[in-house]
Design an enzyme around this catalytic site. Sequence first.
Site, PDB file in Angstrom:
ATOM      1  N   SER A  38       0.803  -1.225   0.000  1.00 45.46           N
ATOM      2  CA  SER A  38       0.000   0.000   0.000  1.00 45.46           C
ATOM      3  C   SER A  38       0.835   1.275   0.000  1.00 45.46           C
ATOM      4  CB  SER A  38      -0.945   0.014   1.203  1.00 45.46           C
ATOM      5  OG  SER A  38      -0.214   0.048   2.411  1.00 45.46           O
ATOM      6  N   LYS A  77      -6.168   3.542   8.861  1.00 46.42           N
ATOM      7  CA  LYS A  77      -5.323   4.579   8.264  1.00 46.42           C
ATOM      8  C   LYS A  77      -5.984   5.951   8.386  1.00 46.42           C
ATOM      9  CE  LYS A  77      -3.191   1.320   5.062  1.00 46.42           C
ATOM     10  NZ  LYS A  77      -3.035   0.883   3.658  1.00 46.42           N
TER      11      LYS A  77
END
EC number: 3.4.21.53
Length: 890
Positions: free
Chosen positions: A786, A829
């Site tokens: 990611s 996140k």
Amino acid sequence: MQKKQTLNYVIVKTDEISFPFGYSEVLILEQDSIELLETTKFKFKNEDRLVIVYAEDVYTEEVKFLQRGLYIKPLDAKEVMYQGEKALILTFKALHFFDIQNFSYEMNQDEIMSANFLVDGNAKGTVGYEMVLSGHINNVEDVKENLMNEFRQDQNKMNFFSIFETLVNNSNSFGISTNNQAGTAMLFKQNYGAKDEVKPYDIEEIKALIDSKITQDNDPSEFLLNNFESLMTYFGFLDLNKFPHKWHLYNSFDYGNFTRLINEVGNFIQTALKLEENITSEISKKLNNQQKEFMLREKRKVIDDELAKLGKDTLQDDKDEYVKKLKNKTLKKMYPDSIKEIIRDETKRYSEMMQASPEANLVKNYVEYLKKLPWRKVSKDRLDIKYAREVLEKYHYGIKEVKERILEHLGVLINAQTYNKNYKNEVVSIDENYEIDLNLFKDKPSEKTVFNNVPILALVGPPGTGKTTLAKAISEALNKKYVKISLGGVKDESEIRGHRRTYVGAMPGKIVKGVAKAGVSNAVFLLDEIDKMASDHKGDPASAMLEVLDPEQNAQFQDHYLEQEYDLSKIIFIATANYFQNIPEALIDRVEVIELDPYTLNEKVQIAQKHLIPKVINEVYLDEKLFNIPEETLRFIINRYTREAGVRGLKRILDKIARKIVIKRVLEPDLKSFDISLNNLEELLGVAPYKTDEDKHDEIPGIATGLAYSTHGGSDLEIEVNVFKSEKGGIQLTGSLKDVMKESAQIALTYVRSNAKYFGIHSFDFDKHTIHIHVPEGATPKDGPSAGVTFTTAIISALTRLPVPNNYAMTGEITLQGKVLPIGGLKEKSFAAYWKKIKYVFIPHANIDNLQKIPDEIKREITYIPVKRYDEIFQILFRDQKPENTITFN
């Protein structure tokens, strides 16, 4: 009268000491002594004499001799093989002690081992150089005559012989050695061969040989003399290991006080005989009891068989709780018929065994465990949805999805009791707290008429988010017993399934142990840290958990110790895990996964005010007025003193404040109240470790902010890129990156290099420069794809010397063609961006649907920019274009 002679000597080990006037033999291992005796060709004259010198070790260079040896008359010497080496067995009659200290000169190894010419050859053979020894020998006949006179005057000595004879007859128990050394066991053997190996004699053979030698060497009419010499021979047979007093007898042997010596040995013999008599009596009594037990058991077996034919069972003890339950019409339904049959058979088998048998104890433990298990016994559920909701709200703030699932299960139970006609027939009440569920342990699944739809949940979330305590709240809300099973570090399948009873120390597995501990078959089981199970050569415990957590299989759970199926279908299993990816896929397929979000700032404030602060006050016995903390101060503590997904760190901070206040109260007894404010917070807690407004990096080229997700929740990831000239060029990666993340960086560099002109990189030579990419916090391992878009952004920033605004963060996997692929952990996140006060976050377009799971409190503070390709990010960050699509929440 003393006579000076020159005598040959042989060296013997000290553990073969003998006594004067007795017959004995020794094993000669010392080579010079063997060579000396070989010169005689093993034929001795009646007047031949030798000296035995005792040494602790005949093999060392510096031999240490005892001061007292033996003056002997050799009778025979034969070759034997001992441990593969040639040795000699010397048979002799000991005539006298030989005191080395009485010699005309001090005896030492150098002088003894020196060659002296044999002038008075007292042994047949060639005259030559041999070992000799000079000294004074007392008149042996005079000493013997004195001792015999003493014996004639003391008739008690004759009684001693009868005592000693008893000792000889019990030689296996008392210190008489028939194979003390290999040579001693060959006493008076007549037929030696060159290859003979040493063999032990039994005591009767030794007695016969001694008697025959005494008869040959003395006048048979001298009965007293024969007994005396036999006595001294027996002294030599005392084993040093069993009779250490022999050493004392040898060193303190005094012709002037021979009576004392005899008395000492006599006392030892009498004590030994008494001890042997007591031991024999105890053994006999024990054997008699065992024989009696055996006879009674055999009779009982026949009686039980006859009673069984009449339909009567006498195998059970009326004092046994299990028997009492069987006689109770209600409680006897607790045990399935198959289990009652096994208990009966195993009890009968145990009754036919000797209790001293090891297997008897195993059977007994097995039967007791079968009786101990609850089987169909269950606790009555508290079917009150309002009460259950109050309990769940009392212990936990938020977590709506879990609470709703528990209330749904409670609703199913209420509905089953209300509308299922067969329900009352399947349940038998024991008392107000317990009942017997006849729907458990059905021989065939088709026989079941009540289905409870028991939930099997897996709570996944960061540490400190209330997963473990939630299970306790559920057990209280439903009025069920609570059992915690820690699975962290479990790597042996037998810890789940148990050990087979053939193994020493076998026991049931953790599941059956938990059922026995709960005492009911419908408890709430917390399977803590299921993602931290490991596997090795002993099996995979996760595979064993498949049967436990599968609603279609756990009604027939197999435990190796029980060797019987146990019905787990009424147990509520709640598994916990920190990281979804670490749970085996097969387990995920069998449970309801409920993800617990990290707590928001408002949630932490609510949890602290409703749960943590009251608990802290109670733990330190403070008054509420002494722990007055405004919400503003609480928010400051959460923001500046903690950085976590849960509230464990916050609890520790509040504990620390409470302890400081307790100290103040002890020092100031008149203190009635205390306010915790921003002004005194640093005094109580020290300098704040986190400064949210200053955490953002400086806007310099080569730095980009990414977002990461781990078992502890979300975090920001500042990626740094620097460039320097080198001969080979290429990429250098640091920061404990794992393979997937390294590949992501390689892909990012390839993508940038292939589109260099588009990104405004014109004069940079990739082949002559090394691009160094570093991810801070190098001690922490990092992995995952990611960070692809963040790597790309940092590389472009470093090569174009254009900084990235620090109010932007990003996450997404990148391909070689610049596509931005979806990622996981968007919720966590987003929390990290929230804590960092980052305003804009680039996310993959495919992750838009995941925004629904993010709490509104977090989403309101962030503007999400979904992208499909990386050039969209490039245009916004480096070309100042406005995003075409943004997502905000008001």
